[in-house]
Design a protein around this motif. Structure first.
Motif, PDB file in Angstrom:
ATOM      1  N   ILE A 106       0.829  -1.293  -0.113  1.00  0.00           N
ATOM      2  CA  ILE A 106       0.100   0.011  -0.361  1.00  0.00           C
ATOM      3  C   ILE A 106       0.859   1.265  -0.268  1.00  0.00           C
ATOM      4  O   ILE A 106       0.403   2.144  -0.854  1.00  0.00           O
ATOM      5  N   ASP A 107       1.974   1.303   1.020  1.00  0.00           N
ATOM      6  CA  ASP A 107       2.603   2.282   1.171  1.00  0.00           C
ATOM      7  C   ASP A 107       3.578   2.884  -0.425  1.00  0.00           C
ATOM      8  O   ASP A 107       4.275   3.673  -0.949  1.00  0.00           O
ATOM      9  N   ASN A 110       0.804   4.481  -2.542  1.00  0.00           N
ATOM     10  CA  ASN A 110       0.513   5.415  -2.533  1.00  0.00           C
ATOM     11  C   ASN A 110       1.745   6.204  -3.099  1.00  0.00           C
ATOM     12  O   ASN A 110       1.457   8.015  -3.009  1.00  0.00           O
ATOM     13  N   LEU A 113       1.221   8.758  -6.639  1.00  0.00           N
ATOM     14  CA  LEU A 113      -0.311   9.191  -5.835  1.00  0.00           C
ATOM     15  C   LEU A 113       0.202  10.756  -5.651  1.00  0.00           C
ATOM     16  O   LEU A 113       0.332  10.482  -4.424  1.00  0.00           O
ATOM     17  N   ASP A 167      -8.157  -1.919   1.343  1.00  0.00           N
ATOM     18  CA  ASP A 167      -6.992  -0.544   0.668  1.00  0.00           C
ATOM     19  C   ASP A 167      -6.423  -0.264  -0.373  1.00  0.00           C
ATOM     20  O   ASP A 167      -5.656   0.235  -0.834  1.00  0.00           O
ATOM     21  N   TYR A 168      -5.581  -1.948   0.106  1.00  0.00           N
ATOM     22  CA  TYR A 168      -4.061  -1.728  -1.318  1.00  0.00           C
ATOM     23  C   TYR A 168      -5.326  -2.120  -2.763  1.00  0.00           C
ATOM     24  O   TYR A 168      -5.131  -1.016  -3.355  1.00  0.00           O
ATOM     25  N   VAL A 171      -6.311   1.768  -3.752  1.00  0.00           N
ATOM     26  CA  VAL A 171      -4.792   2.603  -3.935  1.00  0.00           C
ATOM     27  C   VAL A 171      -4.354   1.584  -5.303  1.00  0.00           C
ATOM     28  O   VAL A 171      -3.644   2.963  -6.623  1.00  0.00           O
ATOM     29  N   ARG A 174      -5.770   3.478  -8.268  1.00  0.00           N
ATOM     30  CA  ARG A 174      -6.123   4.697  -8.960  1.00  0.00           C
ATOM     31  C   ARG A 174      -4.499   4.697  -9.329  1.00  0.00           C
ATOM     32  O   ARG A 174      -4.656   5.803 -10.123  1.00  0.00           O
ATOM     33  N   ASP A 179      -2.120   6.994 -12.250  1.00  0.00           N
ATOM     34  CA  ASP A 179      -1.408   7.088 -10.858  1.00  0.00           C
ATOM     35  C   ASP A 179      -2.522   7.981 -10.547  1.00  0.00           C
ATOM     36  O   ASP A 179      -2.456   9.428  -9.917  1.00  0.00           O
ATOM     37  N   GLY A 180      -4.098   7.893 -10.646  1.00  0.00           N
ATOM     38  CA  GLY A 180      -4.631   9.225 -10.270  1.00  0.00           C
ATOM     39  C   GLY A 180      -5.075  10.591 -11.349  1.00  0.00           C
ATOM     40  O   GLY A 180      -6.362  10.342 -11.182  1.00  0.00           O
TER      41      GLY A 180
END
Length: 192
Positions: A106-107, A110, A113, A167-168, A171, A174, A179-180
């Motif tokens: 996740i980190d 993220n 993003l 959560d993963y 992300v 996105r 990348d969002g």
């Protein structure tokens, strides 16, 4: 390893299914709802994997699919008295290392993003939409697992894993939306 020679057994024709410890449970029991919801999340994830073929995201998602089978086995193994949910040679349990791997994933995803300035609608690209379907299925699995946990002892690491998974997937959806940049923003009250 599992070896399946025959797919149908007829043992479930009475509305029950077998658990890892040999006990039988109604197919509509909260434990079975949780196991089924995890299976649905895994199937939705499979659709995303197909759409991501040839990308760097396939290997992590296939790893997660394998972890979801571990999670199903964990849920299908009733806790013994004074269970500490430690795995053993005969008992498969989700462990902290699996949760920690998801947190690192996740980190890492993220980091690329921009921070959110609005909620996003589940869509943008086809891949992102598939990831959002898998995310929603993971959230449903989490609801089913917490309902199960209200009735029977449940591995805390299993609950943490399913929470991190959604959560993963959010992300990663996105990331799949350039990348969002291609996220579809929610505009509160836009159609009043």
């Amino acid at each position: 390893m599992v070896k399946l020679n025959k797919i149908y057994t007829r043992t479930g024709d009475d509305g029950t299914t077998g658990l890892v410890d040999g006990s039988r449970l109604a197919k509509h029991a909260p434990r079975m709802e949780a196991i089924g919801a995890v299976d649905e999340a895994n199937s939705a994830l499979g659709l995303a994997v197909v759409a991501l073929a040839g990308t760097e995201h396939v290997a992590p998602l296939v790893r997660i699919q394998n972890d979801l089978f571990d999670l199903g086995a964990d849920l299908a193994t009733p806790a013994g008295e004074s269970e500490d949910f430690a795995p053993s040679e005969m008992v498969l349990r989700v462990v902290a290392a699996q949760v920690e791997w998801l947190e690192r994933a996740i980190d890492a995803a993220n980091e690329r993003l921009q921070p959110l300035t609005s909620f996003v609608l589940p869509g943008g690209s086809e891949v992102a939409a598939r990831l959002h379907v898998a995310r929603a299925a993971a959230r449903r699995a989490e609801r089913a697992m917490t309902a199960m946990a209200a009735d029977v002892p449940t591995n805390p690491q299993a609950l943490a894993y399913i929470n991190r998974l959604s959560d993963y997937l959010f992300v990663l959806a996105r990331v799949a939306n350039s990348d969002g940049a291609d996220d579809v923003k929610w505009i509160p009250g836009a159609n009043r």
